[in-house]
Design a protein around this motif. Structure first.
Motif, PDB file in Angstrom:
ATOM      1  N   GLU A   4     -15.409 -67.253  36.119  1.00  0.00           N
ATOM      2  CA  GLU A   4     -15.518 -68.485  36.906  1.00  0.00           C
ATOM      3  C   GLU A   4     -15.816 -69.634  35.941  1.00  0.00           C
ATOM      4  O   GLU A   4     -16.710 -69.511  35.093  1.00  0.00           O
ATOM      5  CB  GLU A   4     -16.677 -68.324  37.901  1.00  0.00           C
ATOM      6  CG  GLU A   4     -16.897 -69.532  38.783  1.00  0.00           C
ATOM      7  CD  GLU A   4     -18.139 -69.361  39.681  1.00  0.00           C
ATOM      8  OE1 GLU A   4     -18.840 -68.346  39.578  1.00  0.00           O
ATOM      9  OE2 GLU A   4     -18.375 -70.269  40.485  1.00  0.00           O
TER      10      GLU A   4
ATOM     11  N   LEU B 103     -14.278 -67.123  46.660  1.00  0.00           N
ATOM     12  CA  LEU B 103     -15.098 -67.782  47.679  1.00  0.00           C
ATOM     13  C   LEU B 103     -14.236 -68.745  48.492  1.00  0.00           C
ATOM     14  O   LEU B 103     -14.407 -68.883  49.695  1.00  0.00           O
ATOM     15  CB  LEU B 103     -16.245 -68.543  46.980  1.00  0.00           C
ATOM     16  CG  LEU B 103     -17.269 -69.237  47.863  1.00  0.00           C
ATOM     17  CD1 LEU B 103     -17.923 -68.258  48.822  1.00  0.00           C
ATOM     18  CD2 LEU B 103     -18.334 -69.913  47.008  1.00  0.00           C
TER      19      LEU B 103
ATOM     20  N   VAL C 217     -26.199 -61.649  39.155  1.00  0.00           N
ATOM     21  CA  VAL C 217     -27.580 -61.607  39.675  1.00  0.00           C
ATOM     22  C   VAL C 217     -27.571 -61.147  41.139  1.00  0.00           C
ATOM     23  O   VAL C 217     -28.492 -60.445  41.573  1.00  0.00           O
ATOM     24  CB  VAL C 217     -28.287 -62.981  39.495  1.00  0.00           C
ATOM     25  CG1 VAL C 217     -29.701 -62.927  40.052  1.00  0.00           C
ATOM     26  CG2 VAL C 217     -28.324 -63.374  38.025  1.00  0.00           C
TER      27      VAL C 217
ATOM     28  N   LEU D 290     -39.383 -59.775  44.118  1.00  0.00           N
ATOM     29  CA  LEU D 290     -38.480 -58.737  44.649  1.00  0.00           C
ATOM     30  C   LEU D 290     -39.155 -57.365  44.769  1.00  0.00           C
ATOM     31  O   LEU D 290     -38.641 -56.472  45.417  1.00  0.00           O
ATOM     32  CB  LEU D 290     -37.231 -58.625  43.768  1.00  0.00           C
ATOM     33  CG  LEU D 290     -36.273 -59.827  43.823  1.00  0.00           C
ATOM     34  CD1 LEU D 290     -35.215 -59.717  42.735  1.00  0.00           C
ATOM     35  CD2 LEU D 290     -35.609 -59.949  45.189  1.00  0.00           C
TER      36      LEU D 290
ATOM     37  N   LEU E  66     -22.279 -66.023  46.757  1.00  0.00           N
ATOM     38  CA  LEU E  66     -21.954 -65.880  45.325  1.00  0.00           C
ATOM     39  C   LEU E  66     -20.794 -66.790  44.925  1.00  0.00           C
ATOM     40  O   LEU E  66     -20.474 -67.728  45.652  1.00  0.00           O
ATOM     41  CB  LEU E  66     -21.664 -64.409  45.021  1.00  0.00           C
ATOM     42  CG  LEU E  66     -22.710 -63.415  45.550  1.00  0.00           C
ATOM     43  CD1 LEU E  66     -22.302 -61.979  45.265  1.00  0.00           C
ATOM     44  CD2 LEU E  66     -24.089 -63.698  44.979  1.00  0.00           C
TER      45      LEU E  66
ATOM     46  N   GLY F   7     -26.201 -67.651  44.187  1.00  0.00           N
ATOM     47  CA  GLY F   7     -26.129 -67.602  42.725  1.00  0.00           C
ATOM     48  C   GLY F   7     -24.934 -66.804  42.255  1.00  0.00           C
ATOM     49  O   GLY F   7     -23.941 -66.658  42.978  1.00  0.00           O
TER      50      GLY F   7
ATOM     51  N   ILE G 193     -33.686 -67.589  47.710  1.00  0.00           N
ATOM     52  CA  ILE G 193     -33.569 -67.837  46.259  1.00  0.00           C
ATOM     53  C   ILE G 193     -32.419 -68.811  46.038  1.00  0.00           C
ATOM     54  O   ILE G 193     -31.288 -68.547  46.464  1.00  0.00           O
ATOM     55  CB  ILE G 193     -33.300 -66.517  45.492  1.00  0.00           C
ATOM     56  CG1 ILE G 193     -34.416 -65.504  45.765  1.00  0.00           C
ATOM     57  CG2 ILE G 193     -33.179 -66.787  43.994  1.00  0.00           C
ATOM     58  CD1 ILE G 193     -34.161 -64.119  45.158  1.00  0.00           C
ATOM     59  N   GLY G 194     -32.706 -69.948  45.409  1.00  0.00           N
ATOM     60  CA  GLY G 194     -31.709 -71.020  45.264  1.00  0.00           C
ATOM     61  C   GLY G 194     -31.023 -71.040  43.911  1.00  0.00           C
ATOM     62  O   GLY G 194     -31.484 -70.425  42.940  1.00  0.00           O
ATOM     63  N   ALA G 195     -29.897 -71.764  43.862  1.00  0.00           N
ATOM     64  CA  ALA G 195     -29.166 -71.977  42.594  1.00  0.00           C
ATOM     65  C   ALA G 195     -29.386 -73.427  42.149  1.00  0.00           C
ATOM     66  O   ALA G 195     -29.854 -74.263  42.920  1.00  0.00           O
ATOM     67  CB  ALA G 195     -27.687 -71.697  42.809  1.00  0.00           C
TER      68      ALA G 195
ATOM     69  N   GLY H 191     -40.304 -70.518  39.279  1.00  0.00           N
ATOM     70  CA  GLY H 191     -40.226 -69.526  38.209  1.00  0.00           C
ATOM     71  C   GLY H 191     -38.817 -69.047  37.947  1.00  0.00           C
ATOM     72  O   GLY H 191     -37.879 -69.426  38.650  1.00  0.00           O
TER      73      GLY H 191
ATOM     74  N   LEU I 134     -28.901 -76.182  48.361  1.00  0.00           N
ATOM     75  CA  LEU I 134     -28.770 -74.717  48.352  1.00  0.00           C
ATOM     76  C   LEU I 134     -30.112 -74.019  48.556  1.00  0.00           C
ATOM     77  O   LEU I 134     -30.157 -72.852  48.929  1.00  0.00           O
ATOM     78  CB  LEU I 134     -28.125 -74.253  47.040  1.00  0.00           C
ATOM     79  CG  LEU I 134     -26.696 -74.739  46.825  1.00  0.00           C
ATOM     80  CD1 LEU I 134     -26.196 -74.355  45.437  1.00  0.00           C
ATOM     81  CD2 LEU I 134     -25.758 -74.182  47.892  1.00  0.00           C
TER      82      LEU I 134
END
Ligand code: NAD
Length: 454
Positions: A331, A359, A191, A176, A210, A187, A110-112, A167, A119
């Protein structure tokens, strides 16, 4: 095709063992690189439509990163996949022990949206090199890049091996529901928690990449011109929409004014203005409004210019910021840099450690004592000394967070490992057996066992 049918198809293909052949993996990695190379211009066009990211930045921070991950994987996948010998214990001699890296199976990536190609596709490269089948769900927020990835990849690959499902929340929630063998998510922290809970239902292992508030510490002994030059690049690249971008600066009070002047100088030199066509937009209205809300007008040292229609905010430096200010509660993920001064390094570290583990963390100093103190006393995913963000380019280093900033890591061999299970095996011949482990258990046997084990 519904999610269960899709995953059944991928499981069936995985069970043919085709993806376990190294030749197959290399062929598919090369095919992916070919598809991207042949379509660079449409990839540039799509990302420009999403948030006006320039071709230079797209090549330098997205496509070249994917190409490099593919090249490293193609060159090393055979070596990475080799069986690794262990050392059999006395109890099992003359047996041998070894571990076999095996692909997890069918995985969900699952990408951001902020680096939408990189990513999404760097984890896919890692998954393919490990021998997995892949469902990729890019971020719907960067809708043009999501669409072009779906189009190019779904034309080039069989859905039973690698497919893109587009989507948002609804589609991701449906994905999921079904059981994947691994989920790799990039992400937000919020989430990330939803993904972790959904994965727990199936005991699916996760990698969570994250975010968080990545601090910068600057002491008065630095080369201030070079410090500001490196920080202006790191903070305002992609208009600050980078997970490892410096979030806030803690500068030793004696160097505070010199730092602000040097930042001003380098922002001007970079020509980061809201009129500049090479200055990236904020991704959407929601984030634009959120960022404007973080700017306390009375604390602006530089910048604060914005254009609502074009969704751009100039590099904005806030001074005299306090940890209780709104801008320090989340953030930032945009071109706003709060600056706070400190008197002692102990005080600076204490303040950073009151926030969730970041991070990244960056320390600019010539002092070995301060450098070592920061590296020892602050827990963070990864970082740099006298630079910011460039640790990302070090392919021999794992990339990932700790605590709230993530679980697990990837890049290069670490990516291969993220999608592999180490299957441990003990192998024995038939011709000899140590009778010690078999009943009846006599005191004599206990004595010998103790002698062997102690
Ligand atoms: P996000 O969490 O909103 O979205 C990420 C993905 O999750 C998207 O594909 C989205 O469709 C999906 N998603 C959103 N809501 C969902 C829900 N309720 N259920 C299931 N799926 C859902 O994050 P974003 O806005 O795309 O990215 C920004 C965040 O990501 C920042 O916090 C940033 O620091 C972090 N980030 C981390 C890294 C890293 O490598 N660690 C890289 C880039 C971004």
């Amino acid at each position: 095709m519904n999610c269960q049918e899709l995953i059944d198809q991928q499981n069936n293909f995985f069970n043919t063992n085709k993806t376990k052949e190294i030749g197959f993996r290399i062929k598919k990695l090369r095919q992916l690189k070919d598809v991207l190379k042949k379509n660079e211009q449409v990839l540039f066009d799509a990302i420009y439509k999403d948030f006006k990211k320039s071709s230079y930045e797209t090549y330098a921070t997205e496509l070249s990163v994917i190409y490099s991950e593919i090249d490293i994987a193609v060159k090393n996948v055979k070596r990475w996949s080799k069986v690794k010998k262990g050392v059999a214990s006395l109890l099992n001699l003359p047996g041998i022990s070894y571990s076999i890296p095996e692909p997890y199976g069918t995985v969900l990536v699952i990408g951001a949206w902020n680096y939408p190609y990189q990513l999404s596709l760097c984890p896919v490269v890692a998954a393919i090199s490990a021998g997995c089948t892949v469902v990729l769900k890019p971020s719907e927020v960067s809708s043009h890049t999501s669409k072009i990835m779906a189009q190019l990849i779904n034309e080039a690959f069989e859905p039973s091996f690698f497919t893109v499902v587009e989507g948002g929340v609804k589609e991701t929630t449906a994905l999921l529901e079904v059981k994947f063998d691994k989920i790799f998510f990039t992400g937000s922290v919020a989430v990330g928690k939803i993904i972790y809970q959904a994965a727990a239902k199936h005991l699916t292992p996760v990698t969570l990449e994250l975010g968080g508030k990545s601090p910068v510490i600057i002491t008065k002994d630095v080369n201030m011109d070079m410090t500001a030059k490196r920080l202006v690049w790191a903070k305002f690249l992609n208009a600050g929409q980078t997970c490892i971008a410096p979030d806030y600066v803690l500068v030793e009070s004696a160097a505070h004014d010199e730092f602000l002047l040097a930042m001003k100088d380098h922002i001007e030199k970079a020509n980061y203005t809201i009129e500049n066509d090479n200055y990236t937009q904020i991704i959407n209205d929601k984030n634009y409004e959120r960022l404007c809300d973080l700017i306390n007008e009375s604390k602006i040292y530089l910048g604060g210019d914005r254009d609502r229609n074009d969704r751009v905010i100039s590099p904005t430096i806030l001074r005299d910021v306090e940890f209780s200010d709104k801008v320090m509660q989340e953030e930032i993920f945009g071109p706003i840099l709060p600056v706070i001064s400190f008197e002692t390094i102990t005080e600076a570290i204490e303040k950073i450690n009151k926030l969730p583990r970041p991070l990244s963390c960056y320390v600019f100093t010539k002092s070995k004592t301060i450098r070592n103190k920061v590296l020892k006393e602050i827990s963070f995913g990864g970082g740099a000394v006298n630079d910011a963000m460039m640790h990302f380019a070090e392919k021999s280093l794992p990339f990932g967070g700790v605590g709230n900033s993530g679980i697990g890591s990837y890049h290069g061999k670490f990516g291969f490992d993220a999608f592999s299970h180490q299957k441990s095996v003990l192998q024995k011949p038939f011709w000899i057996e140590l009778n010690l482990k078999y009943a009846p258990y006599t005191s004599g046997k206990l004595k010998i066992l103790k002698r062997i084990l102690e």
